[in-house]
Design a protein around this motif. Structure first.
Motif, PDB file in Angstrom:
ATOM      1  N   GLY A 150       0.814  -1.221   0.000  1.00 26.23           N
ATOM      2  CA  GLY A 150       0.000   0.000   0.000  1.00 26.23           C
ATOM      3  C   GLY A 150       0.838   1.258   0.000  1.00 26.23           C
ATOM      4  N   VAL A 151       1.872   1.275   0.838  1.00 28.63           N
ATOM      5  CA  VAL A 151       2.757   2.445   0.885  1.00 28.63           C
ATOM      6  C   VAL A 151       3.528   2.571  -0.424  1.00 28.63           C
ATOM      7  N   SER A 152       3.906   1.444  -1.006  1.00 27.34           N
ATOM      8  CA  SER A 152       4.604   1.489  -2.299  1.00 27.34           C
ATOM      9  C   SER A 152       3.753   2.199  -3.339  1.00 27.34           C
ATOM     10  N   ASN A 153       2.442   2.039  -3.231  1.00 29.21           N
ATOM     11  CA  ASN A 153       1.535   2.710  -4.154  1.00 29.21           C
ATOM     12  C   ASN A 153       1.288   4.159  -3.751  1.00 29.21           C
ATOM     13  N   ASP A 154       1.083   4.404  -2.458  1.00 30.35           N
ATOM     14  CA  ASP A 154       0.621   5.719  -2.009  1.00 30.35           C
ATOM     15  C   ASP A 154       1.736   6.704  -1.697  1.00 30.35           C
TER      16      ASP A 154
ATOM     17  N   MET B 181       1.734   1.993 -11.770  1.00 26.71           N
ATOM     18  CA  MET B 181       0.527   2.814 -11.906  1.00 26.71           C
ATOM     19  C   MET B 181      -0.029   3.139 -10.522  1.00 26.71           C
ATOM     20  N   PRO B 182      -0.216   4.433 -10.211  1.00 22.97           N
ATOM     21  CA  PRO B 182      -0.833   4.774  -8.926  1.00 22.97           C
ATOM     22  C   PRO B 182      -2.315   4.441  -8.940  1.00 22.97           C
ATOM     23  N   THR B 183      -2.780   3.681  -7.969  1.00 25.14           N
ATOM     24  CA  THR B 183      -4.202   3.381  -7.867  1.00 25.14           C
ATOM     25  C   THR B 183      -4.679   3.762  -6.477  1.00 25.14           C
ATOM     26  N   SER B 184      -5.965   3.690  -6.253  1.00 26.90           N
ATOM     27  CA  SER B 184      -6.536   4.163  -4.998  1.00 26.90           C
ATOM     28  C   SER B 184      -6.722   3.019  -4.010  1.00 26.90           C
ATOM     29  N   THR B 185      -6.013   3.097  -2.880  1.00 23.37           N
ATOM     30  CA  THR B 185      -6.197   2.083  -1.847  1.00 23.37           C
ATOM     31  C   THR B 185      -7.568   2.210  -1.195  1.00 23.37           C
ATOM     32  N   THR B 186      -8.109   3.441  -1.186  1.00 21.17           N
ATOM     33  CA  THR B 186      -9.438   3.640  -0.615  1.00 21.17           C
ATOM     34  C   THR B 186     -10.505   2.988  -1.486  1.00 21.17           C
ATOM     35  N   VAL B 187     -10.413   3.205  -2.790  1.00 19.40           N
ATOM     36  CA  VAL B 187     -11.374   2.586  -3.706  1.00 19.40           C
ATOM     37  C   VAL B 187     -11.298   1.069  -3.596  1.00 19.40           C
ATOM     38  N   SER B 188     -10.086   0.538  -3.541  1.00 15.43           N
ATOM     39  CA  SER B 188      -9.943  -0.916  -3.483  1.00 15.43           C
ATOM     40  C   SER B 188     -10.570  -1.469  -2.203  1.00 15.43           C
ATOM     41  N   ILE B 189     -10.298  -0.846  -1.038  1.00 14.36           N
ATOM     42  CA  ILE B 189     -10.815  -1.391   0.219  1.00 14.36           C
ATOM     43  C   ILE B 189     -12.332  -1.256   0.296  1.00 14.36           C
ATOM     44  N   VAL B 190     -12.874  -0.138  -0.183  1.00 16.96           N
ATOM     45  CA  VAL B 190     -14.323   0.071  -0.146  1.00 16.96           C
ATOM     46  C   VAL B 190     -15.043  -0.967  -1.008  1.00 16.96           C
ATOM     47  N   PHE B 191     -14.558  -1.157  -2.226  1.00 10.83           N
ATOM     48  CA  PHE B 191     -15.237  -2.092  -3.124  1.00 10.83           C
ATOM     49  C   PHE B 191     -14.952  -3.547  -2.763  1.00 10.83           C
ATOM     50  N   GLU B 192     -13.829  -3.816  -2.109  1.00 10.59           N
ATOM     51  CA  GLU B 192     -13.590  -5.171  -1.619  1.00 10.59           C
ATOM     52  C   GLU B 192     -14.542  -5.496  -0.475  1.00 10.59           C
ATOM     53  N   LEU B 193     -14.691  -4.567   0.457  1.00 13.25           N
ATOM     54  CA  LEU B 193     -15.660  -4.775   1.535  1.00 13.25           C
ATOM     55  C   LEU B 193     -17.068  -4.953   0.974  1.00 13.25           C
ATOM     56  N   LEU B 194     -17.390  -4.134  -0.024  1.00 15.61           N
ATOM     57  CA  LEU B 194     -18.722  -4.210  -0.631  1.00 15.61           C
ATOM     58  C   LEU B 194     -18.916  -5.545  -1.348  1.00 15.61           C
ATOM     59  N   GLY B 195     -17.925  -5.959  -2.149  1.00 19.61           N
ATOM     60  CA  GLY B 195     -18.047  -7.210  -2.890  1.00 19.61           C
ATOM     61  C   GLY B 195     -18.147  -8.421  -1.982  1.00 19.61           C
ATOM     62  N   ALA B 196     -17.266  -8.495  -0.975  1.00 22.47           N
ATOM     63  CA  ALA B 196     -17.287  -9.634  -0.055  1.00 22.47           C
ATOM     64  C   ALA B 196     -18.582  -9.659   0.761  1.00 22.47           C
TER      65      ALA B 196
ATOM     66  N   ARG C 247       9.332   3.989  -5.899  1.00 23.65           N
ATOM     67  CA  ARG C 247      10.025   4.919  -6.788  1.00 23.65           C
ATOM     68  C   ARG C 247       9.484   4.836  -8.215  1.00 23.65           C
ATOM     69  N   ASN C 248       9.072   3.649  -8.618  1.00 23.58           N
ATOM     70  CA  ASN C 248       8.515   3.452  -9.955  1.00 23.58           C
ATOM     71  C   ASN C 248       7.188   4.179 -10.107  1.00 23.58           C
ATOM     72  N   VAL C 249       6.338   4.094  -9.075  1.00 22.98           N
ATOM     73  CA  VAL C 249       5.036   4.772  -9.111  1.00 22.98           C
ATOM     74  C   VAL C 249       5.227   6.287  -9.052  1.00 22.98           C
ATOM     75  N   ILE C 250       6.175   6.750  -8.236  1.00 21.80           N
ATOM     76  CA  ILE C 250       6.459   8.183  -8.134  1.00 21.80           C
ATOM     77  C   ILE C 250       6.869   8.739  -9.485  1.00 21.80           C
ATOM     78  N   LYS C 251       7.690   7.989 -10.223  1.00 19.08           N
ATOM     79  CA  LYS C 251       8.169   8.439 -11.533  1.00 19.08           C
ATOM     80  C   LYS C 251       7.009   8.675 -12.496  1.00 19.08           C
ATOM     81  N   THR C 252       5.989   7.811 -12.437  1.00 20.08           N
ATOM     82  CA  THR C 252       4.832   7.974 -13.322  1.00 20.08           C
ATOM     83  C   THR C 252       4.128   9.299 -13.058  1.00 20.08           C
TER      84      THR C 252
END
Length: 753
Positions: free
Chosen positions: A23-27, A106-121, A336-341
């Motif tokens: 998560g931190v690697s992304n955010d 690719m930067p993605t949203s950890t909030t979107v992922s957790i919300v929709f995972e909770l919703l899906g499960a 560092r890869n996500v930051i570069k994008t």
């Protein structure tokens, strides 16, 4: 009976640590982009500031933990066993999704992922319960799902895209009108007022609003509530005065101070808002287990209504999570890869573009150009001239004997990025809304880029394509998170034995993605994109071009041999793989040609004549790559269409040519790797034998056609390979002759000097 659930808690704890890492690697992109992109502060100091901010944010994040327990579903409708299944499915899915996006950079949203995972499960488990109860129907799903809160969260996330982009663009436009690109020449009082506004906004929304809902808030509540205007006005006066003192007496660059404070605040806001995404679920699972353990009730009969109550988080757990986040921040190459994008999409200048244009990006750019034309027609020319003068970028003269990498954008834009993003995220945090920090920071950066005219005619279509890809990835995240979490929850509900199986799958996939990421990183280090600002000498041109030629010779050697070998066995799978490698080679050479402008700009005054040489070398490399590309594609097409195998005599001739060509390419690679250019004449003479072999093979095939050849498709392929081989060798020889001529002229010039 409790043993399986203890094991599940252990698994959730391990998953929480892994989730923190991915998560931190992304955010990390959210709070490091502005400081790193502007080069306002040394990277080491940036990391220290961000680390302290992450720790403070972790302590103040307990108010957000409610979302994981009751924000998406109604806990009273679920039993303890159901809740554990939901939480396990969410954590497994979250780690997989985030790791995949990190590997792609690719930067993605950890909030979107957790919300929709909770919703899906939760939806999946709810449907299972409804199906098992004859008294309930599908319409009862709304009794299980907290749909009002879920819709509020989803709408807030989507709205944040528009708000963040718009506010970022407006604030940046106004800031640029005030500062222009010559912010060093602004009056001290303007800098002081800007510093007062920025730091007041940051301190109020982070330290005051961000504290609301935490255990610490009650100690200062009486000082804050009802005194908002007084605090803001007093803060503005105080910080403006402090800024003036720092500027006037200590010669402090107030924008750098704002970037430092802003990085701290945004790291704190990120940690306070997003920590729930990583450890909220495991903590909720632990609270659930504690409540069930003392109840004495069966796990499938104990209602989890207790989760609806407010439960204070353990400060030590929060600090431990903060420590893991900080360690990841310092060590993650994926971060560092996500930051570069993010930096590449918002940088002020042109350069190597990661994303390719698509039809939608072209439509958006053309529409924007049309709107701009209308605005230019309506707005008075004097006004446009005044605005344009504020956006004139200064020409920076670099010392002739010094290399320097230019910042992606200036201090003004970096400050605005941090101020606006920090304020928006802090407002959402104070309202206990799990706003997507990725959405906000990314869209603020894109809005400020647009307002700052960073997306010019040369780069707009690429940047817009990048933004579309990232936003599209967010929507894909939502859909994938919902469906995957639902599937995982179903598998776990079907049989608990699926939990260790799924955990093993997670471990294998993460290991695979990590190995692929390392391999990709090594390959990228070998590629050189001409987008730098340092000066290059003739020796630099020789070194640069020699590395390219040696690399291309080695790769073409392997590719040609693979084509001949796999054609002999009609191995379609290997031919397809070879064709992908050929395409990659062509793309890399195209990328080098795209960088010719920056290469020529980088040459020092005594080396400009080398530009023609370098352009010719790239042209010959492209010709050679196109020849191997045609050979590979024609061969793959032949085998894919199930045409007849080549005859033994044809294969034998091709293998003989391959052996001779392989020796020639090995000699070329060794010559350029060792910089032994005196061997060039010998290598050029070797080409005659190879071309003779090709000519003989063509004559043999003509004889076959007149006697026993019955397949026109074989003849077409065989002639195509031979003719393209001739072109390939001719291209190599032209390259070597050009290089020999340049080498001799360079040595002559050195002797004369």
């Amino acid at each position: 009976m409790g043993d399986p659930y203890i094991l599940m808690l252990v698994a959730l704890a391990v998953l929480a640590i892994v989730d923190l890492v991915v998560g931190v690697s992304n955010d990390a992109v959210n709070f490091l982009n502005s400081a790193i992109g502007s080069k306002a502060i040394k990277v080491r100091n940036i990391m220290i500031i961000a680390s302290v901010g992450v720790f403070f944010g972790a302590i103040t994040s307990s108010g957000m933990m409610e979302v994981a327990r009751k924000g998406i579903f109604n806990p009273s409708m679920f039993m303890f066993q159901d809740i554990m299944f939901i939480f396990m499915a969410v954590m497994i899915t979250d780690i997989l999704l985030l790791d995949i996006f990190n590997s792609l950079g690719m930067p993605t949203s950890t909030t979107v992922s957790i919300v929709f995972e909770l919703l899906g499960a939760a939806v999946c488990v709810s449907l299972i319960k409804i199906a098992a109860n004859d008294a309930q129907s599908i319409s009862d799903i709304w009794n299980y799902i907290n749909h009002k809160k879920a819709i509020q969260i989803i709408n807030g996330i989507l709205l944040s895209v528009v708000v963040a982009f718009s506010v970022g663009a407006i604030v940046q436009f106004l800031s640029r009108l005030i500062y222009s690109f010559n912010f060093e020449k602004r009056a001290n009082y303007i800098n002081a007022l800007f510093g007062g506004f920025a730091i007041t906004a940051i301190t109020y929304f982070i330290f005051v609003k961000g504290m609301k809902g935490t255990p610490f808030y009650k100690d200062i509540k009486h000082l804050i509530e009802g005194n908002t205007l007084v605090i803001i006005a007093g803060g503005f006066v105080f910080w403006s005065a402090i800024s003036q003192v720092l500027i006037h007496f200590f010669k402090v660059n107030i924008l750098k101070l704002i970037i430092g404070v802003g990085t701290f605040s945004l790291a704190m806001a990120f940690s306070g808002n997003d920590l729930v995404n990583f450890i909220g679920v495991p903590i909720a699972a632990w609270n659930s287990y504690q409540a069930w353990e003392v109840s004495g009730i069966a796990p499938d009969a104990f209602s989890m209504g207790i989760l609806a109550k407010k439960v204070p988080s353990n400060v030590w757990l929060l600090l431990l999570a903060g420590a893991v986040m900080v360690i990841t921040l310092w060590t993650s190459s994926k971060a560092r890869n996500v930051i570069k994008t993010g930096i590449d999409l918002s940088r002020q200048g042109d350069g190597h573009e990661k994303f390719q244009p698509n039809p939608l990006s072209r439509v958006v750019v053309r529409s924007a150009m049309g709107i701009n034309a209308v605005v230019s027609f309506i707005v008075p020319k004097k006004t446009l001239t005044f605005i344009d003068s504020k956006f004139q970028k200064p020409v920076i003269e670099l010392p002739k004997d010094k290399t320097y990498e230019m910042p992606a954008f200036d201090l003004v834009r970096a400050s605005v990025n941090l101020i606006v993003a920090g304020i928006l995220i802090s407002i959402a945090t104070s309202m206990k809304l799990p706003l997507s920090t990725t959405y906000v920071t990314f869209m603020v950066a894109m809005g400020t880029s647009l307002a700052d005219r960073a997306w010019g005619r040369e780069s707009a279509v690429y940047r817009v394509a990048g933004v579309i890809n990232v936003i599209g990835g967010w929507f894909l995240t939502a859909i994938t998170a919902f469906l995957t979490a639902a599937l995982v929850a179903y598998l776990i509900s079907w049989d608990m034995v699926m939990i260790p199986v799924l955990l093993l799958v997670v471990a294998l996939l993460i290991a695979r993605n990590t190995l692929q990421h390392r391999k990709k990183s090594k390959e990228e280090k070998k590629q050189v994109h001409m987008e730098r600002a340092e000066l290059i000498t003739i020796n630099g041109v020789i070194e640069e071009s020699s590395d390219h030629i040696a690399g291309v010779a080695n790769r073409i050697n392997k590719l040609y041999s693979s084509v001949v070998k796999d054609l002999a066995t009609h191995d379609l799978v290997k031919l397809r793989k070879t064709d992908k490698h050929v395409t990659k080679l062509n793309d890399e050479i195209d990328s080098l040609k795209d960088g010719v402008f920056y290469f020529i700009k980088s040459l020092d005054d005594t080396s400009v004549q080398a530009s023609r040489f370098y352009i010719l070398i790239l042209g010959y490399l492209q010709d050679v790559a196109q020849s191997i590309s045609y050979i590979s594609r024609a061969t793959y097409k032949h085998v894919n269409n199930n045409h007849k195998n080549l005859k033994k005599g044809q294969i034998k001739d091709l293998k003989s040519i391959d052996n001779t060509l392989s020796k020639l390419l090995d000699d070329i690679a060794d010559t350029f790797e060792n910089r032994s250019f005196d061997n060039l004449e010998h290598i050029i003479n070797e080409k005659k034998e190879l071309l003779k072999d090709v000519s003989k093979s063509i004559e043999k095939q003509v004889d076959r056609i007149r006697t026993d050849e019955t397949s026109p498709k074989n003849t077409t392929l065989y002639f195509s390979i031979l003719i393209e081989t001739q072109d390939l060798v001719s291209g190599l020889m032209s390259l070597l002759e050009t290089y020999e001529e340049f080498h001799i002229s360079t040595k002559t010039a050195e002797i004369e000097a």
